[in-house]
Design an enzyme around this catalytic site. Sequence first.
Site, PDB file in Angstrom:
ATOM      1  N   GLY A  47      -6.586   1.942  13.824  1.00  0.00           N
ATOM      2  CA  GLY A  47      -6.445   0.650  13.133  1.00  0.00           C
ATOM      3  C   GLY A  47      -5.325   0.704  12.113  1.00  0.00           C
ATOM      4  N   ARG A  84       8.218   5.309   5.789  1.00  0.00           N
ATOM      5  CA  ARG A  84       9.459   5.368   4.996  1.00  0.00           C
ATOM      6  C   ARG A  84       9.549   6.682   4.226  1.00  0.00           C
ATOM      7  NH1 ARG A  84      10.047   3.957  -0.453  1.00  0.00           N
ATOM      8  NH2 ARG A  84      12.072   3.092  -1.101  1.00  0.00           N
ATOM      9  N   VAL A 132       8.036   9.581   4.876  1.00  0.00           N
ATOM     10  CA  VAL A 132       8.233  10.739   5.766  1.00  0.00           C
ATOM     11  C   VAL A 132       9.703  10.787   6.211  1.00  0.00           C
ATOM     12  CG1 VAL A 132       7.656  11.722   8.033  1.00  0.00           C
ATOM     13  CG2 VAL A 132       5.829  10.831   6.561  1.00  0.00           C
ATOM     14  N   ARG A 173      -4.935   2.773  20.236  1.00  0.00           N
ATOM     15  CA  ARG A 173      -5.978   3.778  20.422  1.00  0.00           C
ATOM     16  C   ARG A 173      -5.815   4.240  21.872  1.00  0.00           C
ATOM     17  NH1 ARG A 173      -9.388   0.000  17.095  1.00  0.00           N
ATOM     18  NH2 ARG A 173      -9.525   1.034  15.093  1.00  0.00           N
ATOM     19  N   ASP A 222      -9.958   9.310  11.173  1.00  0.00           N
ATOM     20  CA  ASP A 222     -10.501  10.570  11.693  1.00  0.00           C
ATOM     21  C   ASP A 222     -10.333  10.729  13.206  1.00  0.00           C
ATOM     22  OD1 ASP A 222     -12.343   8.605  12.150  1.00  0.00           O
ATOM     23  OD2 ASP A 222     -14.051   9.668  11.295  1.00  0.00           O
ATOM     24  N   THR A 237      -6.396   4.140   6.520  1.00  0.00           N
ATOM     25  CA  THR A 237      -7.452   3.247   7.021  1.00  0.00           C
ATOM     26  C   THR A 237      -7.998   2.465   5.830  1.00  0.00           C
ATOM     27  OG1 THR A 237      -9.771   3.137   7.754  1.00  0.00           O
ATOM     28  CG2 THR A 237      -9.018   5.274   6.979  1.00  0.00           C
ATOM     29  N   ASP A 284     -10.908   1.570   5.438  1.00  0.00           N
ATOM     30  CA  ASP A 284     -12.331   1.883   5.201  1.00  0.00           C
ATOM     31  C   ASP A 284     -12.581   2.920   4.109  1.00  0.00           C
ATOM     32  OD1 ASP A 284     -12.904   0.097   7.148  1.00  0.00           O
ATOM     33  OD2 ASP A 284     -13.479   1.555   8.670  1.00  0.00           O
ATOM     34  N   ASP A 289     -12.943   6.029   4.487  1.00  0.00           N
ATOM     35  CA  ASP A 289     -14.065   6.857   4.952  1.00  0.00           C
ATOM     36  C   ASP A 289     -13.635   8.268   5.356  1.00  0.00           C
ATOM     37  OD1 ASP A 289     -12.596   6.036   7.125  1.00  0.00           O
ATOM     38  OD2 ASP A 289     -14.307   5.555   8.392  1.00  0.00           O
ATOM     39  N   ARG A 347     -16.453 -18.365  -3.935  1.00  0.00           N
ATOM     40  CA  ARG A 347     -17.294 -18.682  -5.095  1.00  0.00           C
ATOM     41  C   ARG A 347     -17.069 -20.133  -5.558  1.00  0.00           C
ATOM     42  NH1 ARG A 347     -20.024 -15.927  -8.597  1.00  0.00           N
ATOM     43  NH2 ARG A 347     -19.327 -13.918  -7.839  1.00  0.00           N
ATOM     44  N   MET A 365     -15.312  -5.521   6.232  1.00  0.00           N
ATOM     45  CA  MET A 365     -15.193  -4.386   7.147  1.00  0.00           C
ATOM     46  C   MET A 365     -15.795  -3.123   6.545  1.00  0.00           C
ATOM     47  SD  MET A 365     -11.686  -4.623   9.289  1.00  0.00           S
ATOM     48  CE  MET A 365     -11.619  -5.623  10.769  1.00  0.00           C
ATOM     49  N   GLY A 366     -16.005  -2.168   7.385  1.00  0.00           N
ATOM     50  CA  GLY A 366     -16.630  -0.900   6.995  1.00  0.00           C
ATOM     51  C   GLY A 366     -17.654  -0.558   8.050  1.00  0.00           C
ATOM     52  N   ARG A 367     -17.141  -0.014   9.160  1.00  0.00           N
ATOM     53  CA  ARG A 367     -17.962   0.279  10.340  1.00  0.00           C
ATOM     54  C   ARG A 367     -19.126   1.218   9.988  1.00  0.00           C
ATOM     55  NH1 ARG A 367     -13.987   1.361  14.979  1.00  0.00           N
ATOM     56  NH2 ARG A 367     -13.021   2.466  13.250  1.00  0.00           N
ATOM     57  N   SER A 395     -25.959 -20.680  -7.454  1.00  0.00           N
ATOM     58  CA  SER A 395     -25.293 -20.277  -6.202  1.00  0.00           C
ATOM     59  C   SER A 395     -25.259 -18.758  -6.188  1.00  0.00           C
ATOM     60  CB  SER A 395     -23.872 -20.827  -6.133  1.00  0.00           C
ATOM     61  OG  SER A 395     -23.096 -20.255  -7.164  1.00  0.00           O
ATOM     62  N   HIS A 437     -10.320  -9.374  10.429  1.00  0.00           N
ATOM     63  CA  HIS A 437      -9.081  -8.586  10.407  1.00  0.00           C
ATOM     64  C   HIS A 437      -8.077  -8.983   9.344  1.00  0.00           C
ATOM     65  CE1 HIS A 437     -10.822  -7.259  14.137  1.00  0.00           C
ATOM     66  NE2 HIS A 437      -9.997  -6.254  14.116  1.00  0.00           N
TER      67      HIS A 437
END
Length: 328
Positions: free
Chosen positions: A15, A25, A27, A76, A107, A130, A132, A134, A159, A174-176, A220, A258
Amino acid sequence: MENQIKKIAVLTSGGDAPGMNAAIRSVVRSCAYYNIECVGVYRGYQGMIEGDFKEMGARSVGNIINKGGTILKSARSLEFMTKEGRQKAYDYLKKEGIDAFVVIGGDGSFTGALVFNQEFNFPVMGIPGTIDNDIFGTNYTLGYDTALNTVVEVIDKIRDTASSHNRLFFVEVMGRDVGHIALNAGVGAGAEEILIPEENLGLDRLIESLKKSKKSGKSSSIVVVAEGDKIGKNVFELAEYVEENFPFYEVRVSVLGHMQRGGTPSCFDRVLASRMGVKVVESLIEGKSNLMVGVIDNKMVLTELDKAIKGKSKINRELLKVSDIMTT
Ligand code: F6P
């Protein structure tokens, strides 16, 4: 000892995440600085298998530090999971005279790099990219900070409409497998409840908490839900359940999706990417391999790819308490 690394390839895989371009840039420019040739690989490992390479010089990465996505594109690759696929990639790398590669990804991408290194004894390095966050071995992955800012900005807008209509909003982020985005953006945006995979709040406690806040005078509410949450219902089923069991709010659902992966990288991600790129190139020059660069307590650190893949990134539990106190 003379530097054995004369040509480095760089690719983005899995992803995409804001900050990947800033890392490419870095590297490329670090290679130019140390008189090493640099080659960009398009479409991740799939492009490596197909020999989709392009020479990159310092000027070829101008005006990308501020761009989301990845100019090298990402993919992938199922073929890279096969021995035949990896052999094709190795043959192309050898043909081009490439001595090492740097993969920017998560990973899954690091697992590919490690297997490749073990099969061909080919030097590889990883940069964690990523949204995430993670990955074990770094406090921050590239793109995470930008994604947090995006989510907070969107929840602020939600809000406005939530409070105008006395509504309860479930916002899925997100956050599988992990709740970093949900927890941090939830606290940052003042969410009423935050549902993350690491903590199973349970439906009863969710209803209890909503009742309590209603009683305290709130008109609310916003509940942030990580996509990998383990409550046993998806965000739409959750909303339905709450509407049936606590009919005091009109309930709405917003799945951010996304858009969280896109956009201009934050200053934090640009600086982090720049530091990471320099560190991986310098590490390869020093003869190191099979490592991921990370940042811990604001210092650049290296972690074995194997550990980065197997280790678990932990949520900041202090934030759970902060969130509880803030919703009093
Ligand atoms: O790995 C990052 C991530 O953003 C996850 O949180 C999400 O589940 C996944 O990517 C979705 O990715 P894709 O749609 O590219 O498969």
